[in-house]
Design a protein around this motif. Structure first.
Motif, PDB file in Angstrom:
ATOM      1  N   CYS A   9       6.281 -38.778  56.434  1.00 41.14           N
ATOM      2  CA  CYS A   9       6.306 -37.310  56.319  1.00 41.14           C
ATOM      3  C   CYS A   9       6.791 -36.886  54.931  1.00 41.14           C
ATOM      4  O   CYS A   9       6.414 -35.825  54.423  1.00 41.14           O
ATOM      5  CB  CYS A   9       7.248 -36.693  57.368  1.00 41.14           C
ATOM      6  SG  CYS A   9       6.600 -36.760  59.023  1.00 41.14           S
ATOM      7  N   HIS A  10       7.634 -37.712  54.338  1.00 42.41           N
ATOM      8  CA  HIS A  10       8.134 -37.448  52.984  1.00 42.41           C
ATOM      9  C   HIS A  10       6.961 -37.418  51.996  1.00 42.41           C
ATOM     10  O   HIS A  10       6.933 -36.599  51.071  1.00 42.41           O
ATOM     11  CB  HIS A  10       9.137 -38.564  52.629  1.00 42.41           C
ATOM     12  CG  HIS A  10       9.933 -38.344  51.394  1.00 42.41           C
ATOM     13  ND1 HIS A  10      10.464 -37.126  51.018  1.00 42.41           N
ATOM     14  CD2 HIS A  10      10.311 -39.216  50.416  1.00 42.41           C
ATOM     15  CE1 HIS A  10      11.115 -37.255  49.881  1.00 42.41           C
ATOM     16  NE2 HIS A  10      11.035 -38.515  49.490  1.00 42.41           N
ATOM     17  N   VAL A  11       5.985 -38.291  52.217  1.00 44.11           N
ATOM     18  CA  VAL A  11       4.783 -38.336  51.364  1.00 44.11           C
ATOM     19  C   VAL A  11       3.885 -37.143  51.672  1.00 44.11           C
ATOM     20  O   VAL A  11       3.405 -36.455  50.764  1.00 44.11           O
ATOM     21  CB  VAL A  11       4.000 -39.651  51.605  1.00 44.11           C
ATOM     22  CG1 VAL A  11       2.693 -39.668  50.824  1.00 44.11           C
ATOM     23  CG2 VAL A  11       4.860 -40.860  51.247  1.00 44.11           C
ATOM     24  N   THR A  30      13.934 -35.195  56.710  1.00 40.05           N
ATOM     25  CA  THR A  30      14.664 -34.257  55.838  1.00 40.05           C
ATOM     26  C   THR A  30      16.139 -34.642  55.713  1.00 40.05           C
ATOM     27  O   THR A  30      16.860 -34.060  54.912  1.00 40.05           O
ATOM     28  CB  THR A  30      14.583 -32.810  56.382  1.00 40.05           C
ATOM     29  OG1 THR A  30      15.285 -32.753  57.639  1.00 40.05           O
ATOM     30  CG2 THR A  30      13.149 -32.363  56.562  1.00 40.05           C
ATOM     31  N   LYS A  31      16.566 -35.615  56.505  1.00 37.68           N
ATOM     32  CA  LYS A  31      17.990 -35.972  56.498  1.00 37.68           C
ATOM     33  C   LYS A  31      18.250 -37.324  55.823  1.00 37.68           C
ATOM     34  O   LYS A  31      19.369 -37.840  55.875  1.00 37.68           O
ATOM     35  CB  LYS A  31      18.534 -35.989  57.929  1.00 37.68           C
ATOM     36  CG  LYS A  31      18.501 -34.612  58.584  1.00 37.68           C
ATOM     37  CD  LYS A  31      19.510 -34.520  59.732  1.00 37.68           C
ATOM     38  CE  LYS A  31      19.773 -33.087  60.145  1.00 37.68           C
ATOM     39  NZ  LYS A  31      18.610 -32.379  60.669  1.00 37.68           N
ATOM     40  N   ILE A  32      17.228 -37.902  55.212  1.00 34.83           N
ATOM     41  CA  ILE A  32      17.451 -39.196  54.539  1.00 34.83           C
ATOM     42  C   ILE A  32      18.229 -38.935  53.257  1.00 34.83           C
ATOM     43  O   ILE A  32      17.824 -38.075  52.470  1.00 34.83           O
ATOM     44  CB  ILE A  32      16.117 -39.894  54.160  1.00 34.83           C
ATOM     45  CG1 ILE A  32      15.141 -39.904  55.349  1.00 34.83           C
ATOM     46  CG2 ILE A  32      16.377 -41.315  53.660  1.00 34.83           C
ATOM     47  CD1 ILE A  32      13.753 -40.456  55.000  1.00 34.83           C
ATOM     48  N   VAL A  80       5.019 -48.127  50.919  1.00 35.36           N
ATOM     49  CA  VAL A  80       6.374 -48.574  51.309  1.00 35.36           C
ATOM     50  C   VAL A  80       6.927 -47.732  52.457  1.00 35.36           C
ATOM     51  O   VAL A  80       7.713 -48.222  53.267  1.00 35.36           O
ATOM     52  CB  VAL A  80       7.389 -48.557  50.125  1.00 35.36           C
ATOM     53  CG1 VAL A  80       6.999 -49.561  49.060  1.00 35.36           C
ATOM     54  CG2 VAL A  80       7.550 -47.159  49.538  1.00 35.36           C
ATOM     55  N   PHE A  81       6.474 -46.478  52.542  1.00 34.59           N
ATOM     56  CA  PHE A  81       7.014 -45.600  53.589  1.00 34.59           C
ATOM     57  C   PHE A  81       6.478 -45.958  54.970  1.00 34.59           C
ATOM     58  O   PHE A  81       6.929 -45.421  55.971  1.00 34.59           O
ATOM     59  CB  PHE A  81       6.729 -44.133  53.252  1.00 34.59           C
ATOM     60  CG  PHE A  81       7.463 -43.683  52.011  1.00 34.59           C
ATOM     61  CD1 PHE A  81       8.830 -43.462  52.050  1.00 34.59           C
ATOM     62  CD2 PHE A  81       6.798 -43.524  50.812  1.00 34.59           C
ATOM     63  CE1 PHE A  81       9.521 -43.069  50.912  1.00 34.59           C
ATOM     64  CE2 PHE A  81       7.471 -43.129  49.674  1.00 34.59           C
ATOM     65  CZ  PHE A  81       8.833 -42.907  49.720  1.00 34.59           C
ATOM     66  N   ASP A 132       8.793 -26.469  50.377  1.00 34.41           N
ATOM     67  CA  ASP A 132       9.548 -26.128  51.588  1.00 34.41           C
ATOM     68  C   ASP A 132       8.614 -25.771  52.743  1.00 34.41           C
ATOM     69  O   ASP A 132       8.883 -26.107  53.900  1.00 34.41           O
ATOM     70  CB  ASP A 132      10.556 -25.007  51.299  1.00 34.41           C
ATOM     71  CG  ASP A 132      11.766 -25.551  50.531  1.00 34.41           C
ATOM     72  OD1 ASP A 132      11.883 -26.798  50.417  1.00 34.41           O
ATOM     73  OD2 ASP A 132      12.585 -24.751  50.035  1.00 34.41           O
ATOM     74  N   LEU A 133       7.513 -25.104  52.394  1.00 29.89           N
ATOM     75  CA  LEU A 133       6.527 -24.775  53.436  1.00 29.89           C
ATOM     76  C   LEU A 133       5.996 -26.074  54.072  1.00 29.89           C
ATOM     77  O   LEU A 133       5.920 -26.202  55.292  1.00 29.89           O
ATOM     78  CB  LEU A 133       5.392 -23.976  52.790  1.00 29.89           C
ATOM     79  CG  LEU A 133       4.226 -23.501  53.655  1.00 29.89           C
ATOM     80  CD1 LEU A 133       3.637 -22.222  53.051  1.00 29.89           C
ATOM     81  CD2 LEU A 133       3.130 -24.532  53.800  1.00 29.89           C
ATOM     82  N   LEU A 134       5.652 -27.037  53.216  1.00 27.09           N
ATOM     83  CA  LEU A 134       5.074 -28.287  53.744  1.00 27.09           C
ATOM     84  C   LEU A 134       6.119 -29.118  54.488  1.00 27.09           C
ATOM     85  O   LEU A 134       5.807 -29.747  55.507  1.00 27.09           O
ATOM     86  CB  LEU A 134       4.440 -29.093  52.605  1.00 27.09           C
ATOM     87  CG  LEU A 134       3.204 -28.436  51.959  1.00 27.09           C
ATOM     88  CD1 LEU A 134       2.687 -29.281  50.807  1.00 27.09           C
ATOM     89  CD2 LEU A 134       2.093 -28.215  52.980  1.00 27.09           C
ATOM     90  N   ILE A 135       7.341 -29.099  53.982  1.00 20.62           N
ATOM     91  CA  ILE A 135       8.411 -29.826  54.694  1.00 20.62           C
ATOM     92  C   ILE A 135       8.550 -29.230  56.108  1.00 20.62           C
ATOM     93  O   ILE A 135       8.579 -29.959  57.108  1.00 20.62           O
ATOM     94  CB  ILE A 135       9.744 -29.766  53.919  1.00 20.62           C
ATOM     95  CG1 ILE A 135       9.662 -30.647  52.666  1.00 20.62           C
ATOM     96  CG2 ILE A 135      10.914 -30.228  54.807  1.00 20.62           C
ATOM     97  CD1 ILE A 135      10.864 -30.558  51.740  1.00 20.62           C
ATOM     98  N   ASN A 136       8.583 -27.899  56.180  1.00 25.76           N
ATOM     99  CA  ASN A 136       8.717 -27.265  57.503  1.00 25.76           C
ATOM    100  C   ASN A 136       7.539 -27.605  58.409  1.00 25.76           C
ATOM    101  O   ASN A 136       7.686 -27.791  59.609  1.00 25.76           O
ATOM    102  CB  ASN A 136       8.834 -25.736  57.355  1.00 25.76           C
ATOM    103  CG  ASN A 136      10.212 -25.377  56.830  1.00 25.76           C
ATOM    104  OD1 ASN A 136      11.171 -26.137  57.026  1.00 25.76           O
ATOM    105  ND2 ASN A 136      10.321 -24.250  56.133  1.00 25.76           N
ATOM    106  N   ARG A 137       6.356 -27.712  57.799  1.00 24.54           N
ATOM    107  CA  ARG A 137       5.159 -28.015  58.595  1.00 24.54           C
ATOM    108  C   ARG A 137       5.267 -29.386  59.269  1.00 24.54           C
ATOM    109  O   ARG A 137       4.852 -29.570  60.402  1.00 24.54           O
ATOM    110  CB  ARG A 137       3.935 -27.967  57.673  1.00 24.54           C
ATOM    111  CG  ARG A 137       2.644 -28.154  58.377  1.00 24.54           C
ATOM    112  CD  ARG A 137       1.476 -27.798  57.474  1.00 24.54           C
ATOM    113  NE  ARG A 137       1.412 -26.375  57.161  1.00 24.54           N
ATOM    114  CZ  ARG A 137       0.588 -25.854  56.260  1.00 24.54           C
ATOM    115  NH1 ARG A 137      -0.229 -26.629  55.578  1.00 24.54           N
ATOM    116  NH2 ARG A 137       0.567 -24.555  56.042  1.00 24.54           N
TER     117      ARG A 137
END
Ligand code: URP
Ligand code: ZN
Ligand code: ZN
Length: 461
Positions: free
Chosen positions: A210-212, A333-335, A277-278, A191-196
């Motif tokens: 960003c997902h990666v 984050t919304k995929i 692929v991303f 969650d920390l990295l997602i927020n970053r």
């Protein structure tokens, strides 16, 4: 005999041999080099391989998730399974806060019963851990739901189980032999990295990548290590779902070498794709959790299947169409997270596993049929070809060439992660409990034929 299959080559997890198969009332009643006597129907299987029906132990049909509902429902998802040579699927019954696990199982059964084309079962998913939930596990197991699944992430979705719940569930299931499956990712740092990365600059610069960036390998590895620690401490049986990293494979291999009762599953997307692929124009379509990793991870996972450190290959089918995926609008984050897969599991594993000599045909049967049946408590009714077993069979044409396209598949998905793959080998006929349910990739069965499988306590491998 209702059905006789002649001249095919039977493949099991142990070996292969040419024989005829006799089927009556949905069961295999005879196997012999030449089977005398007439049958209601005879299929000439010369030139075909005969596999036990594949078992996909990880599907999410009509799952409400990420603000939408996965696009293959029980009806189409199980038709799709049949077309790909999968004769049993295991879905998930997710507990709602304040409700019991049993209510979740009943609710899921109400959605599926009468609407499935092949057999199915459910893992129960505790999300509201307390003494009542703990006390339900053994009773559910007695009623045929013998495996449980816990998410170490998905806090905002209300599905997370914290370490105390995971520890207690392993402790409880150890008393009766149940198994706890775990989605292992390290939630706090994730969650920390997602927020970053969740800011306009990075999202513009990196898009779906960003997902990666937010899920380095240690996110999975740390969580697997922790879950293994709890399994060792409690004596519980642990099953890591959709393992995606080489690091995970190392941890499981070492835990097994120490004699722990831990198992791991991986999926075709982690074996066949890599995170480039991303970076494609439509890279967001590939978003699934955990995300697809690197080529080295794939190669290590293939090796782990061959070595037996990865016990099963399942798909984590959670189908979202391009329209549903478009909900992301540039925000990773919304995929809607998930991929189609049940229909292409066996043909992909055949071409890229056996065809590329990464695994043998017996190892393929072990990972797609026998181990899933043993671990999930369905063996020897399912997962093998033996007298007395369910007549769940795939007559597989090893010569058939197919260029994979979503257009020719049964799934409701309007794209495929494996679009254009050149396959050699494809299911010719799928048989579920003695009934023909698919022919050359087309569904020919009946909705309602599939039934809920009450499972027994799984075997240790
Ligand atoms: O992204 C995925 N895999 N969706 C389904 C839920 C899960 O985590 O398995
Ligand atoms: Zn998961
Ligand atoms: Zn899943």
């Amino acid at each position: 005999m209702d059905l006789k299959i002649t001249g095919g080559r039977i493949i099991t997890s142990e070996g292969s041999y040419k024989a005829d198969i006799g089927i009556k009332k949905g069961k295999i009643t005879a196997i012999a080099q030449t089977l005398p006597g007439d049958a209601g129907m005879t299929i000439d299987a010369h030139g075909k391989m005969i596999f036990p029906g594949a078992i996909d132990v990880h599907v999410h049909l009509q799952l409400p998730f990420c603000g939408t509902v996965s696009a293959d429902d029980f009806e189409n998802g199980t038709k799709s399974a049949a077309c790909g040579g999968v004769t049993t699927v295991i879905d998930f019954a997710i507990q709602k806060k304040g409700k019991t696990l049993r209510e979740a199982v009943e609710a899921r059964r109400a959605e599926a019963d009468g609407k499935v084309a092949v057999d199915y079962a459910v893992h129960a998913v505790p999300t509201d851990w307390n003494e009542r939930t703990r006390n339900e596990l053994k009773k559910l197991a007695a009623d045929g739901v013998t495996t449980f699944k816990m998410f170490m992430i998905y806090a905002k979705e209300g599905m997370i189980s914290d370490d105390d719940a995971l520890y207690a569930a392993l402790e409880e299931t150890a008393t009766f032999g149940g198994m706890v499956g775990v989605h292992a990712e390290s939630v706090r740092v994730l969650d920390l990295l997602i927020n970053r990365y969740h800011n306009p600059n990075d999202m513009k610069k990196y898009g779906a990548y960003c997902h990666v960036l937010s899920r380095p390998n240690y996110i999975e590895a740390e969580a697997i290590s922790r879950a293994v620690t709890w399994a060792e401490a409690t004596g519980g049986k642990l099953y890591i779902v959709h393992m995606s990293t080489a690091d995970g494979a190392e941890i499981i291999s070492k835990a097994k070498a120490r004699g722990l009762n831990v198992y791991a599953e991986t999926c075709p997307q982690y074996l066949l794709l890599d995170d480039s692929v991303f970076k494609k124009p439509n890279g967001h379509l590939y978003a699934t959790c955990p995300q697809i990793k690197k080529k080295d991870d794939s190669e290590r996972l293939w090796q782990a299947i061959a070595d037996g450190d990865v016990s099963t290959v399942a798909t984590d089918t959670c189908t979202f169409t391009t329209k549903q995926k478009a909900m992301w609008q540039g925000d990773f984050t919304k995929i809607p997270f998930g991929l189609p897969g049940v229909e292409t599991l066996l043909p992909l594993m055949y071409t890229y596993g056996i065809g590329k000599k990464r695994i043998t045909e017996n190892q393929l049967v072990r990972a797609l049929c026998t181990n899933p049946a043993k671990l999930m408590g369905m063996y020897p009714e399912k997962g093998t070809i033996a007298v007395g077993s369910d007549a769940d069979l795939v007559l597989f044409d090893p010569q058939r060439k197919v260029t994979l396209s979503y257009r020719n598949l049964q799934t409701n998905c309007d794209w495929s992660p494996f679009e254009g793959a050149k396959l050699t080998g494809y299911p010719d006929t799928t048989i579920s409990r003695g009934k023909l349910v698919a022919k050359k990739g087309k569904f020919i069965g009946d909705i309602g034929h599939g039934k809920f499988i009450k499972r027994h306590i799984g075997l240790n491998l």
